[in-house]
Design an enzyme around this catalytic site. Structure first.
Site, PDB file in Angstrom:
ATOM      1  N   GLY A  58     134.814 -92.050 133.733  1.00  9.80           N
ATOM      2  CA  GLY A  58     133.841 -93.091 133.469  1.00  9.80           C
ATOM      3  C   GLY A  58     133.311 -93.707 134.751  1.00  9.80           C
ATOM      4  N   HIS A  61     134.118 -97.133 138.483  1.00  9.30           N
ATOM      5  CA  HIS A  61     135.287 -97.016 139.363  1.00  9.30           C
ATOM      6  C   HIS A  61     134.885 -96.689 140.801  1.00  9.30           C
ATOM      7  CE1 HIS A  61     137.614 -97.260 135.770  1.00  9.30           C
ATOM      8  NE2 HIS A  61     137.197 -96.095 135.305  1.00  9.30           N
ATOM      9  N   HIS A 231     140.371-100.286 133.092  1.00  9.63           N
ATOM     10  CA  HIS A 231     139.311-100.379 132.086  1.00  9.63           C
ATOM     11  C   HIS A 231     139.482-101.651 131.265  1.00  9.63           C
ATOM     12  CE1 HIS A 231     140.272 -96.004 132.578  1.00  9.63           C
ATOM     13  NE2 HIS A 231     138.969 -95.950 132.816  1.00  9.63           N
ATOM     14  N   CYS A 423     133.649-129.013 157.176  1.00 13.22           N
ATOM     15  CA  CYS A 423     133.708-130.009 158.251  1.00 13.22           C
ATOM     16  C   CYS A 423     134.923-130.931 158.114  1.00 13.22           C
ATOM     17  CB  CYS A 423     132.417-130.834 158.278  1.00 13.22           C
ATOM     18  SG  CYS A 423     132.350-132.043 159.623  1.00 13.22           S
ATOM     19  N   ASP A 574     125.104-137.266 157.719  1.00 13.64           N
ATOM     20  CA  ASP A 574     125.586-136.036 158.331  1.00 13.64           C
ATOM     21  C   ASP A 574     127.109-136.080 158.391  1.00 13.64           C
ATOM     22  OD1 ASP A 574     125.226-133.546 160.052  1.00 13.64           O
ATOM     23  OD2 ASP A 574     126.433-134.851 161.350  1.00 13.64           O
TER      24      ASP A 574
END
Length: 591
Positions: A58, A61, A231, A423, A574
């Protein structure tokens, strides 16, 4: 719910486009579109009489197995739709019409799933009925299901299939006959164990969004499913654990000889092995590297195994699945003599898009000298006569640093709006590291203090702000030293102000940032300016706070905020300027 989002929602179009792309990235390949067969151009075959190696299954994969078509690996691959086996007629067409007629045989490799075994088996029998010499190897390497559940079906085929393909492709390239190619392929299967783990099932293009919602409920936050198939088959257990605990459990199922339900292959300390860490497709390279390191460490520590080769990457995927498979291959004797050991065959070069560009066997086998773990550096700090009481410094810095740490969540929130959200954490890491250093400060020489604090900031703050702080502090140390005297002199506010002004000016060599650009300069510059003019730290800190507040609504001219859209900048200051103002306010309050 992001797992339910795709660039292509038509699964048929996605499969055909993906197969077509292989012929674009490897011009030696051809595509039989109606039969979804990728095969080597006959004119590219230097040895068409060699055994042809064919695999398939299938789609979904990738890169397995269409990406393995190429010199040294597969001659052809037959693809089904997503997670569905190709039909028997597709297989027959490939074996009958898409392989070199001179080939002295065909080896078909299929994974042990009912649809694959039946359809490939039927295609093989049809080809045999037409006079083709064909052998079939079925790969079952999974240990997650176990003997009790597996019953007559046996082990599922997982990423170990890629190793079977690699070995058989290398044998065919060397001109080995069909019977030996098939025998060694089965030898690899019989010495393979694999086990997968995933944070959730994948979402197939074209399926409804409700399926993704149900999966979120099925496998809740913090849970990982061990034994999940490629699957979306459910695993054997759901656990809440960290990576180390997960790897320990997985290796136990792979290698514990007392587990009679799963001890398929006896692998002991004296055995040589190959380790494969296979990405389902959605694990970041960063995490996959950490997983590889953890598995390798525990293999040696708990099982005495040091793999001869370690392969890490996406070889046998499951769309964008957030999982991985650990495969361990015991290097059994092929019985084919020099140059044809399993290790030789795995090391053999290939020319296929999907096989990872591994380091050579020569690189693995060479002996290297061990580098020293630590670099021993002599203290090169030149003493000065500039004096600063470390006890006083601690009383000032400790509350300021703690105030900065406490503001991390707020700074991070602001940065998530206008930047990449790192930050606050960067400032927190730097502050925590300096806090740990403060108790060790004992010298009254300010340059000795700089020599301990500055490297701490450099090593613990990364990103743009980390580099700016490191440059600034190194420049500040230099500017303070330039005011050294011939006799012991206390470091006064005036000395600090002069040095800060010079260091701020020096930043201009490395960044064009100025007040008004919405950066930390909007807090630093007013602080330095007021301190230089007045010598008053509290008034300078107030100026820094005002400067940071003014960045609210200010459009960025520099930094990552420039690239972030929306109107968030109108609501928040800021982050860098705000964080610096918090720290400077803490210093002012402590004085």
């Amino acid at each position: 719910m992001s797992a339910a989002k795709h660039y292509l929602n038509d699964p048929t179009h996605a499969v055909l486009s993906s197969l077509h792309s292989l012929t674009l990235t490897n011009p030696s390949l051809l595509l039989d579109t109606p039969n979804k067969i990728v095969y080597r151009n006959p004119s590219s075959l230097s040895q068409p009489h060699n055994v042809s190696v064919v695999c398939g299954g299938g789609s979904g994969h990738e890169p397995g197995f269409a990406g393995f078509v190429g010199d040294g690996l597969l001659t052809a691959c037959i693809a089904g739709t997503i997670f569905a086996s190709p039909g028997a007629e597709q297989v027959r067409t490939c074996l009958q019409h898409r392989l070199p007629p001179e080939s002295k045989g065909v080896l078909v490799i299929a994974t042990n799933y009912t649809g694959d075994v039946l359809n490939f088996g039927m295609g093989v029998e049809k080809a045999r009925a037409l006079g083709k010499k064909v052998e079939m190897v079925v790969v079952g390497d999974d240990v997650g299901v176990g003997r009790a559940k597996g019953g007559k079906v046996g082990r599922r085929g997982l990423s170990g299939t890629a190793l079977v393909v690699k070995v058989c492709g290398a044998l065919a390239k060397r001109g080995v006959g069909l019977e030996d190619c098939a025998r060694v392929g089965r030898l690899v299967v019989n010495n393979l164990v694999s086990l997968g783990a995933s944070l959730g099932r994948v979402h197939v293009p074209g399926h409804g969004i409700e399926e993704a919602r149900q999966e979120e409920e099925r496998l809740g936050p913090g849970l990982v499913e061990i034994g999940m198939g490629i699957h979306n088959e459910p695993g054997c257990e759901k656990v809440k654990t960290d990576l180390a605990g997960l790897v320990k459990t997985m290796l136990g199922q792979l290698l514990d000889q007392t587990d009679k339900n799963r001890a398929y292959v006896r692998i002991g300390k004296t055995d040589e092995t190959v380790l494969l860490i296979n990405n389902f497709g959605g694990v970041s390279n960063l995490e996959l590297g950490a997983i590889t390191a953890e598995v390798t460490s525990q293999l040696e520590k708990n099982y005495g195994l040091k793999p001869r080769r370690i392969i890490s990457g996406t070889l046998f995927g499951s769309l964008d699945g957030h999982g991985f498979i650990v495969s361990v291959l015991r290097l059994a004797d092929t019985g084919l003599g020099t140059g044809k050991s399993l290790l030789d065959l795995i090391d053999a070069p290939v020319n296929a898009i999907g096989w990872p560009r591994c380091v050579t066997g020569e690189t693995w086998e060479k002996t290297y000298k061990q580098a020293p773990e630590k670099i021993e550096e002599e203290d090169e700090t030149k003493p000065s006569n500039l004096k600063l009481d470390p006890t006083v410094l601690r009383k000032i810095l400790e509350p300021a640093l703690n105030k900065l740490i406490a503001a991390e969540a707020e700074v991070t929130e602001y940065d998530s709006v206008v930047g990449d959200g790192d930050c606050g954490l960067g400032l927190k890491r730097g502050a925590e590291a300096v806090l740990k250093v403060l108790p060790s400060l004992s010298s009254h020489d300010v340059m000795t203090t700089f020599a301990k604090v500055v490297p701490t900031v450099e090593q613990n703050m990364d990103g743009t702000s980390g580099a700016l702080y490191a440059i600034f502090l190194n420049s500040l140390a230099s500017s303070v030293r330039s005011q050294d005297s011939s006799s012991p002199t206390p470091v006064t506010t005036g000395i600090w102000a002069k040095a800060l002004a010079k260091s701020t000016e020096g930043l201009g060599k490395y960044t064009p940032a100025q007040p008004g650009d919405r950066t930390l300069m909007d807090a630093l510059a007013p602080f330095v300016d007021v301190l230089k003019k007045t010598g008053n730290v509290k008034r300078a800190a107030e100026a820094a706070k005002e400067g940071a507040e003014k960045t609210k609504g200010m459009k960025a001219s520099l930094g990552r905020s420039v690239y972030v859209g929306g109107t968030g900048f109108e609501e928040v200051p800021d982050p860098g300027a705000y964080g610096l103002s918090i720290f400077l306010s803490g210093i002012a309050e402590a004085l």
